[in-house]
Enzyme design. Structure first.
Site, PDB file in Angstrom:
ATOM      1  N   HIS A 165       0.802  -1.217   0.000  1.00 35.76           N
ATOM      2  CA  HIS A 165       0.000   0.000   0.000  1.00 35.76           C
ATOM      3  C   HIS A 165       0.834   1.265   0.000  1.00 35.76           C
ATOM      4  O   HIS A 165       0.326   2.343  -0.271  1.00 35.76           O
ATOM      5  CB  HIS A 165      -0.957   0.012   1.194  1.00 35.76           C
ATOM      6  CG  HIS A 165      -2.176  -0.812   0.943  1.00 35.76           C
ATOM      7  ND1 HIS A 165      -2.192  -2.172   1.119  1.00 35.76           N
ATOM      8  CD2 HIS A 165      -3.414  -0.485   0.505  1.00 35.76           C
ATOM      9  CE1 HIS A 165      -3.392  -2.640   0.811  1.00 35.76           C
ATOM     10  NE2 HIS A 165      -4.147  -1.647   0.427  1.00 35.76           N
ATOM     11  N   GLY A 166       2.098   1.157   0.312  1.00 34.24           N
ATOM     12  CA  GLY A 166       2.928   2.344   0.252  1.00 34.24           C
ATOM     13  C   GLY A 166       4.252   2.112   0.936  1.00 34.24           C
ATOM     14  O   GLY A 166       4.368   1.275   1.829  1.00 34.24           O
TER      15      GLY A 166
END
Lengths: 436, 472
Positions: free
Chosen positions: B325-326
Site C-alpha cells: 500500500h505504500g
C-alpha cells in the site's frame, strides 16, 4: 456469519459471502430480462451517450469566454509545448480549462448548489445559504495579515497626528460579523468575536483608537435586514448611511438626516459576489438604492484610468493631471455598470488607484483623503456633502500616504476597511512608508 | 487521467468508445491498447515506456514459460523468475528505493550516506497494479491456468486495459484470458455497464469527495484548533472517503469493462457491514486479497502445512500487503495490525464473536477498522499519535467548538446517506424496482443518467477532487 474455516485471506472456491455471486445475480437478472428490458437498456445507453457526446462536441464548438470582471480568472487554453506536456503541466491545466469553459457552466454550478442544499448541508462553496440571504463563511481569517494591516494603520495614524493631520480609522464587519443573529444558533458569533477581539488587541498594542462599525451595524441588524445586500458582501446604501453617521461625527461634522436624501431605486436585479460563490441561482436579486440630494450632479469625479477603461464612454472626457491620465465625469455614479453583472461598481465606477471628487463651487471646502476598500464607495454620496474627496486604493496605488497628504493639501484622513480586506492580504503595509 | 474528471468523460471516453465500436471486432483489442496508452500517457507521458517495458517483458517470459512448461520445468521456472524479478525491479525502484535508502541512511556509515536517494522521482500511476497483473500472466501460464497469448496487441490490451489500469481491480490473466479472444458486445451489457459506471462515479463524486472535504477540514483544524469531536468526526469521514473513493473507482472500472464486453470480478462487497475482521478482509479490496492468496500465500504453503509455517505465511502475506500500500512504516504497521486481529480471531475470538449479538460484533469490527484507518492515513507516525491523543482529549481546545458542531450537525443527513450507501440496501431496492416492469426499468435508466448530470455539475464546480489510491 457461520464461519468455520478462517483464513488470513479469503478462502478459495467457497461461495459464502461473495461480491461476484451477488454481482452475477444482478447481471444474470439483467440478462435474463433481455427481451423485456430492451427498451430501458436502449433508453439508458442513448441518453447517457447523447449527454456525453453532445457536451463533448459543444465544448469544442462553443467559443471560450474571455476574462471578464464578472468571472475573474477564467482559464484559457493552456500553452502546449514539449516541455509543458512532458512535465504534466499541460494536462493538469487542461483540466482546469475544461471546468472553466465547460458549456452551460452556470447551469451546472447552480445544479450543484441545488444538490448540496437538498442534502441539507446549508453551506455551499463556503457560503451559508439561508433562504435568499447568502453569507460568506470564514472561521479562521488570517491573523497575520490582520496584524500587519492594523499595526500599519496604527503607525500611520500616530505619524499623521504628529504632523497635525486628523485620522479616523473605521473598520466595518463582514456580513457574518454583523448578521450573526441570522446564522445557525450553534455557529453564532464565536468566530467573529474571536477575530474582532484580536483586532482590538492589535489596535490597543499600536495605540490605535478605531471606529468599530461592526458594533454599530450589528446593533442595528437586530431589527433591520437591509444593511447588507442579500447576494453581495457589501453594505447597502442604507447600511452605509448608518456608518456615515458615525464617521462624520467622529470627523467632527454633523450628519444629514436620512430624510434629507431622496432614495432612488436604480435596479432590483443585482446579483453579487456571494451569490456567484453560493451558486444558489434560485435566490432573488437585490435592490440597489442611491441616496440622492439636490445638487449631487454638480460634482466632478476624476478616476485614474491608465488602461483606458472609460475611453469613449458617454459622459466621460479624459485629462492629464500630475502626469497621469484621468477619466472625468459628473456626479458619483457610473450608470453603465447597472447594465453589467457587477452593479455595485456603479458607485464611483469601482476600484481604482486614485479617485478624486470635487464639488463644482467656489466655496472653500476641506479635502478628506479616504484610504479604503470598496465599502467606502457607497459612503461617497454622503461624505461628498461635507468634503472634497480623494479616494486611494492601496492595492493599486501603494505609495506613501503621509507624503501624499502633505503634498496635496489634505485636511483629514479616513481609513475605511472591512474585516475581509484586513485579513485577505497585507494591503495596508504601504501605510508604514515614512511613518516611523 | 482519472475517471472522475471532465477530460475523461467528455474527451477521452467519448472519443475512445466511439472508435472502439467503430472498428471491426478483430481490431478492437488493438484499439484498446492504443487508447489505453493514451489514457496512461495523458498524466505521465514518459512513464508510458515503463508500461511498454512491462508488456514486452511478460510477453516474452510468458512465451517461454508456455513453451517449456511441459518439456523443461527448469527453463519454464526461469522464465517465471525472470518475469517476477524484472517487474519487481521496476516496482522496487520507483516505489521502494527512496524509502529503503533513507532508512538505511539512519545507520551512520559513510558508504550508506553516499547512496543517492532519487527522492524527486515520481511514482508512476498504478504501477503497483499493473506490475502485479503482468506477473500474474506468466505465473498463470506456468501453472497451466491460462494459454499463451501470441497476439501482442491482445496481451498489451490486457496489461494496459484502461478501465482498471490505475486503481484495479487487479485482474488476473486467467480471468480475462477467454474474454481477450472473444467477448460479447450487446446492449444489455452496455447498459448494465453504464449503470455500474454511473453508480461508481456517484460514489466517488457525491460521497467520497464530500466526505474527503470534511476530513481535510477537520484534519487541518487538528493542527491549530483541535477538538475531540472534530478528531472523531474527521476520522469517520476519512473511513467513508476511502471506502467510497476506492469502491467507486472499482465500480467505474467494472462498468467500463462491461460496456466493452469484459467481466471483471467485484472488488468490494459492503465491507462496513462485516461482523469480524476476517469477514472485512473478505469484503474489502477482494482482488488484491485474491492476488496475495494465489501468488504468495498458497505458494508459501498456505494452511496445508505445519501450524508454525501457516502462521509464518499469514504474517508474511500481511507484511507484504501492508507494504504494497505504500513505502512507509505506517503501512507496514497497518498490515501487521490486521494480521494481529486475524490471528486472534483465528485462535479463539471468532468463536466468541459468533455467539455475541450481531450488533456487538459489528461494532467491534467497525472500531478495529476505524483505528486501522488511523494507522493508514498518517504516514507521519508522530502526527498520527498527536491526532489519536486529540481523539481522547489530550491537547485539544475543548470537546467541540461552534464550527465543528455546526459542521457535524449540518452533515448528519449526509452521514445517514453514507451509512445507508455502505449497506446492500440500495442494491436490494434496485433489484426490486428493476424486476417490476418495463416502466420501472425506464425510470431507473433516467435516474441513472440524471445522476451523471449531477456528477458533471460537481466536476464543473469543484476545487476538490482528490484520488486516494492514485499512488499505491
Amino acid at each position: 456469519m457461520e464461519e468455520k474455516n478462517v483464513d488470513a485471506v479469503p478462502a478459495p472456491k467457497k461461495k459464502r459471502i461473495d461480491g461476484d455471486s451477488e454481482a452475477d445475480r444482478l447481471l444474470e437478472l439483467q440478462l435474463s430480462l433481455k427481451d423485456k428490458s430492451k427498451v430501458s437498456n436502449w433508453l439508458c445507453s442513448i441518453l447517457a451517450m447523447a449527454f456525453i457526446f453532445i457536451f463533448a462536441i459543444l465544448f469544442w464548438v462553443v467559443p471560450d469566454r474571455e476574462y471578464t470582471s464578472e468571472e475573474s480568472g477564467l482559464k484559457m487554453f493552456p500553452e502546449f509545448t514539449r516541455e509543458t506536456f512532458l512535465s504534466g503541466e499541460f494536462t493538469s491545466e487542461f483540466g482546469e480549462y475544461m471546468a472553466d469553459q465547460f458549456p452551460a457552466r452556470k447551469f451546472f454550478v447552480g445544479l450543484k448548489a441545488v444538490s448540496e442544499t437538498a442534502q441539507l448541508k446549508q453551506v455551499n462553496n463556503d457560503t451559508f445559504i439561508i433562504g435568499d440571504f447568502l453569507v460568506a463563511r470564514n472561521d479562521y481569517p488570517n491573523e497575520d495579515f490582520l496584524n500587519i494591516n492594523v499595526s500599519s494603520a496604527a503607525k500611520f495614524e500616530n505619524a499623521a497626528e504628529k504632523k497635525g493631520i486628523d485620522v479616523v480609522a473605521a473598520f466595518a464587519g463582514r456580513k457574518m460579523d454583523v448578521y450573526d443573529n441570522k446564522l445557525p444558533s450553534y455557529y453564532g458569533s464565536y468566530y467573529s468575536d474571536r477575530i474582532w477581539n484580536k483586532l482590538d488587541e492589535i489596535a490597543a498594542g499600536g495605540e490605535l483608537s478605531y471606529l468599530n462599525l461592526r458594533n454599530t451595524l450589528r446593533e442595528a441588524a437586530k431589527n433591520d435586514d437591509g444593511l447588507y445586500y442579500d447576494s453581495d458582501h457589501h453594505w447597502t446604501s442604507h447600511g452605509a448611511y448608518l456608518a456615515y453617521v458615525e464617521i462624520i461625527t467622529e470627523l467632527g461634522g454633523t450628519p444629514y438626516a436620512e430624510d434629507d436624501f431622496r432614495i432612488e431605486t436604480v435596479t432590483d436585479d443585482f446579483y453579487g459576489t456571494t451569490w456567484s460563490a453560493a451558486g444558489a441561482k434560485w435566490t432573488k436579486g437585490d435592490t440597489i438604492e442611491y441616496y440622492r440630494f439636490d445638487g449631487d450632479e454638480d460634482y466632478t469625479m476624476k478616476i485614474i484610468d491608465k488602461s483606458g477603461e472609460f475611453e469613449g464612454l458617454e459622459g466621460f472626457t479624459h485629462i492629464e493631471e500630475d502626469g497621469a491620465k484621468y477619466a472625468v465625469c459628473n456626479g458619483f455614479y457610473v450608470e453603465k455598470f447597472l447594465n453589467e453583472k457587477d452593479k455595485y461598481a456603479s458607485f464611483i465606477g469601482g476600484n481604482h488607484g486614485i479617485t478624486k471628487i470635487t464639488k463644482n463651487t467656489d466655496e472653500e471646502r476641506e479635502t478628506l483623503l479616504v484610504v479604503k476598500d470598496s465599502f467606502a464607495h457607497s459612503l461617497v454620496p454622503f461624505l461628498a456633502r461635507h468634503y472634497d474627496l480623494v479616494l486611494v486604493d492601496l492595492r493599486y496605488y501603494p505609495a506613501s500616504m503621509l507624503r501624499y497628504a502633505e503634498t496635496n493639501d489634505i485636511d483629514k484622513v479616513l481609513l475605511m476597511y472591512n474585516m475581509e480586506t484586513l485579513t485577505e492580504a497585507a494591503y495596508l503595509k504601504s501605510l508604514q512608508i515614512g511613518a516611523k | 487521467m482519472v475517471f472522475s474528471s471532465l477530460e475523461f468523460l467528455f474527451l477521452y471516453f467519448a472519443a475512445s468508445i466511439f472508435i472502439y465500436f467503430a472498428v471491426p471486432l478483430q481490431l478492437r483489442n488493438f484499439v484498446l491498447l492504443i487508447v489505453s496508452l493514451v489514457f496512461y500517457g495523458w498524466g505521465e507521458p514518459l512513464y508510458v515506456f515503463i508500461m511498454v517495458y512491462s508488456i514486452i517483458v511478460d510477453y516474452i517470459c510468458g512465451y517461454f514459460a508456455g513453451k517449456y512448461r511441459e518439456t523443461n520445468k527448469k527453463k519454464a521456472r526461469a522464465a517465471v523468475i525472470a518475469s517476477a524479478m524484472l517487474n519487481l525491479a521496476v516496482l522496487g525502484f520507483f516505489k521502494y528505493y527512496t524509502f529503503i535508502v533513507t532508512n538505511l541512511q539512519l545507520i551512520p556509515l559513510d558508504f550508506l550516506q553516499a547512496i543517492p536517494t532519487f527522492a524527486d522521482v515520481e511514482l508512476p500511476i498504478g504501477i503497483s497494479f499493473y506490475t502485479f497483473q503482468t506477473m500474474s500472466y506468466t505465473i498463470d501460464i506456468y501453472r497451466g491456468d491460462a494459454k499463451v497469448q501470441k497476439n501482442i496487441a491482445s496481451f498489451g490490451a490486457y496489461v494496459t486495459l484502461f478501465p482498471q489500469l490505475i486503481a484495479g481491480p487487479i485482474v488476473r490473466y486467467q480471468d480475462v484470458d477467454d474474454q481477450l479472444r472473444s467477448r460479447p458486445h450487446n446492449i444489455e451489457l452496455f447498459a448494465s455497464g453504464i449503470r455500474t459506471f454511473i453508480c461508481g462515479l456517484s460514489k466517488k463524486i457525491l460521497l467520497a469527495n464530500a466526505a474527503g472535504a470534511m476530513w481535510d477540514h477537520f484534519r487541518a483544524l487538528s493542527d491549530t484548533n483541535a477538538t475531540v469531536l472534530g478528531a472523531w468526526a474527521g476520522l469517520i469521514f476519512y473511513a467513508f472517503q476511502i471506502y467510497f473513493d476506492f469502491s467507486g473507482y472499482s465500480d467505474m472500472a467494472i462498468g467500463l469493462g462491461k460496456m466493452m464486453g469484459f467481466r471483471f470480478k467485484e472488488n468490494f462487497f459492503y465491507p462496513y457491514v462485516s461482523k469480524s475482521i476476517t469477514e472485512f478482509w473478505r469484503r474489502w479490496h477482494i482482488s488484491m486479497g485474491t492476488w496475495f492468496r494465489e501468488y504468495v500465500y498458497i505458494p508459501l504453503g498456505g494452511n496445508r502445512c505445519a501450524k508454525w509455517k501457516m502462521y509464518r505465511n499469514i504474517i508474511v502475506v500481511w507484511l507484504v500487503t501492508g507494504f504494497w500500500h505504500g513505502a512507509s512504516w505506517n503501512y507496514v504497521l497497518w498490515g501487521l495490525y490486521y494480521c494481529l486481529f486475524l490471528l486472534i480471531e483465528k485462535a479463539f475470538l471468532m468463536k466468541w464473536l459468533e455467539k455475541l449479538p450481531s450488533f456487538v460484533s459489528h461494532i467491534y469490527s467497525l472500531v478495529i477498522v476505524l483505528f486501522g484507518w488511523w494507522l493508514f492515513v498518517f504516514e507521519d507516525l508522530g502526527a498520527g499519535v498527536t491526532f489519536l491523543s486529540q481523539m481522547f482529549g489530550q491537547g485539544v481546545v475543548g470537546f467541540t467548538d461552534p464550527g465543528v458542531t455546526f459542521d457535524v450537525v449540518r452533515n448528519l443527513f449526509f452521514v445517514a446517506v453514507l451509512c445507508v450507501a455502505s449497506t446492500p440496501l440500495p442494491r436490494k431496492i434496485f433489484y426490486k424496482i428493476y424486476e417490476k416492469n418495463q416502466i420501472c426499468r425506464c425510470v431507473l435508466s433516467v435516474v441513472a443518467v440524471f445522476m451523471l448530470v449531477v456528477c458533471t455539475a460537481y466536476l464543473v464546480d469543484s476545487s476538490y477532487n482528490p484520488f486516494l489510491y492514485f499512488r499505491f
